[in-house]
Design a protein around this motif. Structure first.
Motif, PDB file in Angstrom:
ATOM      1  N   TYR A  24       4.837  -1.304 -37.391  1.00  0.00           N
ATOM      2  CA  TYR A  24       5.234  -2.602 -36.854  1.00  0.00           C
ATOM      3  C   TYR A  24       6.548  -3.086 -37.476  1.00  0.00           C
ATOM      4  CZ  TYR A  24       0.569  -2.428 -34.948  1.00  0.00           C
ATOM      5  OH  TYR A  24      -0.552  -2.042 -34.276  1.00  0.00           O
ATOM      6  N   ALA A  42       9.335  -0.976 -35.908  1.00  0.00           N
ATOM      7  CA  ALA A  42       9.582  -1.393 -34.517  1.00  0.00           C
ATOM      8  C   ALA A  42      10.326  -2.723 -34.478  1.00  0.00           C
ATOM      9  CB  ALA A  42       8.266  -1.489 -33.751  1.00  0.00           C
ATOM     10  N   PHE A  43       9.927  -3.661 -35.328  1.00  0.00           N
ATOM     11  CA  PHE A  43      10.579  -4.966 -35.352  1.00  0.00           C
ATOM     12  C   PHE A  43      12.011  -4.855 -35.882  1.00  0.00           C
ATOM     13  CE2 PHE A  43      10.996  -9.468 -36.816  1.00  0.00           C
ATOM     14  CZ  PHE A  43      10.798 -10.060 -35.576  1.00  0.00           C
ATOM     15  N   GLU A  71      13.924  -2.226 -35.553  1.00  0.00           N
ATOM     16  CA  GLU A  71      14.692  -1.605 -34.476  1.00  0.00           C
ATOM     17  C   GLU A  71      14.953  -2.582 -33.337  1.00  0.00           C
ATOM     18  OE1 GLU A  71      16.724   1.444 -32.360  1.00  0.00           O
ATOM     19  OE2 GLU A  71      16.335   1.015 -34.456  1.00  0.00           O
ATOM     20  N   THR A  72      14.022  -3.483 -33.079  1.00  0.00           N
ATOM     21  CA  THR A  72      14.236  -4.512 -32.054  1.00  0.00           C
ATOM     22  C   THR A  72      15.483  -5.323 -32.377  1.00  0.00           C
ATOM     23  OG1 THR A  72      11.867  -4.686 -31.603  1.00  0.00           O
ATOM     24  CG2 THR A  72      13.237  -6.564 -30.970  1.00  0.00           C
ATOM     25  N   TRP A  73      15.615  -5.753 -33.621  1.00  0.00           N
ATOM     26  CA  TRP A  73      16.753  -6.582 -34.010  1.00  0.00           C
ATOM     27  C   TRP A  73      18.048  -5.784 -34.072  1.00  0.00           C
ATOM     28  CZ3 TRP A  73      16.899 -11.425 -33.256  1.00  0.00           C
ATOM     29  CH2 TRP A  73      15.720 -12.161 -33.258  1.00  0.00           C
ATOM     30  N   PHE A  84       7.339   1.623 -30.652  1.00  0.00           N
ATOM     31  CA  PHE A  84       8.701   1.597 -31.177  1.00  0.00           C
ATOM     32  C   PHE A  84       9.706   1.417 -30.028  1.00  0.00           C
ATOM     33  CE2 PHE A  84      12.514   3.871 -32.774  1.00  0.00           C
ATOM     34  CZ  PHE A  84      12.724   3.161 -33.943  1.00  0.00           C
ATOM     35  N   GLY A  90       9.850  -2.040 -28.703  1.00  0.00           N
ATOM     36  CA  GLY A  90      10.743  -2.864 -29.513  1.00  0.00           C
ATOM     37  C   GLY A  90      12.200  -2.675 -29.134  1.00  0.00           C
ATOM     38  N   ILE A 116      12.814  -4.505 -25.835  1.00  0.00           N
ATOM     39  CA  ILE A 116      12.853  -5.964 -25.998  1.00  0.00           C
ATOM     40  C   ILE A 116      14.209  -6.391 -26.549  1.00  0.00           C
ATOM     41  CG2 ILE A 116      11.905  -7.897 -27.326  1.00  0.00           C
ATOM     42  CD1 ILE A 116       9.141  -6.484 -27.039  1.00  0.00           C
ATOM     43  N   GLY A 117      14.691  -5.699 -27.580  1.00  0.00           N
ATOM     44  CA  GLY A 117      16.013  -6.004 -28.136  1.00  0.00           C
ATOM     45  C   GLY A 117      17.121  -5.784 -27.129  1.00  0.00           C
TER      46      GLY A 117
END
Length: 192
Positions: A3, A6-7, A9-11, A132, A135, A138-139
């Motif tokens: 998590y 993944a978070f 990598e989102t940013w 992943f 994420g 989403i980014g």
């Protein structure tokens, strides 16, 4: 650890696609490039962005380890975004160079670090990469929207600035979450 990766990598993708969304517009409106020159520079930068993970991945495998490469990449991203935020003409090409190098260190190695969390044949591996990639998507969706809205309402400073905020959130997430990684990604691959 999944998590947190993944978070993170989102940013990172959030900031990356903020710049991708604004670059040609910035070149033509602020730096007064012709359309052909702006598109040529965008193409060159994009090509280098997608080629740089080959070198960054090799350096991490041989010398740095995944974690140091990711942290180094995030710091370079932040420096590049700050320079883009100021968008002083003398630092523009240096900022783009920093972003290319940062992408090389970051992009290849966070995916490899995630892969190292799973043993060969682990049925959870596909689910982990699916989350992943969620994420990433989403980014990729939110970055250009945020950059466009801020640029339209205010100016390019804010559109580029939100990229820097995104990578700093991603770096903080990674630094906090690395306690859940155990020994994964500390040593270069050839030493493990």
């Amino acid at each position: 650890a999944l998590y947190f990766l993944a978070f993170t990598e989102t940013w990172e993708r959030f900031g990356f696609y903020c710049i991708q969304a604004l670059l040609v517009l910035f070149l033509t409106k602020s730096l007064h490039f012709t359309d052909a020159k702006a598109n040529g520079l965008y193409s060159a930068v994009s090509g280098l962005l997608y080629a740089s993970p080959v070198i960054g991945g090799w350096l991490a495998d041989r010398f740095l380890g995944f974690r140091k490469a990711i942290i180094f990449g995030a710091i370079l991203y932040a420096c590049g975004y700050i320079m883009m935020f100021s968008h002083a003409s003398y630092g523009f090409y240096l900022a783009l160079s920093l972003l290319i190098i940062a992408n090389g260190y970051f992009k290849a190695n966070i995916s490899s670090l995630l892969g190292s969390l799973y043993q060969k044949g682990d049925v959870r591996r596909d689910s982990g990469f699916t989350l992943f990639y969620l994420g990433i998507n989403i980014g990729t969706l939110l970055g250009p929207i945020a950059a466009s809205v801020l640029t339209e309402r205010y100016n390019f400073h804010y559109g580029f600035g939100v990229s820097g905020i995104g990578i700093l959130i991603g770096l903080a997430t990674f630094l906090y979450g690395r306690r859940y990684l155990g020994k994964h990604g500390v040593l270069p691959q050839y030493l493990e």
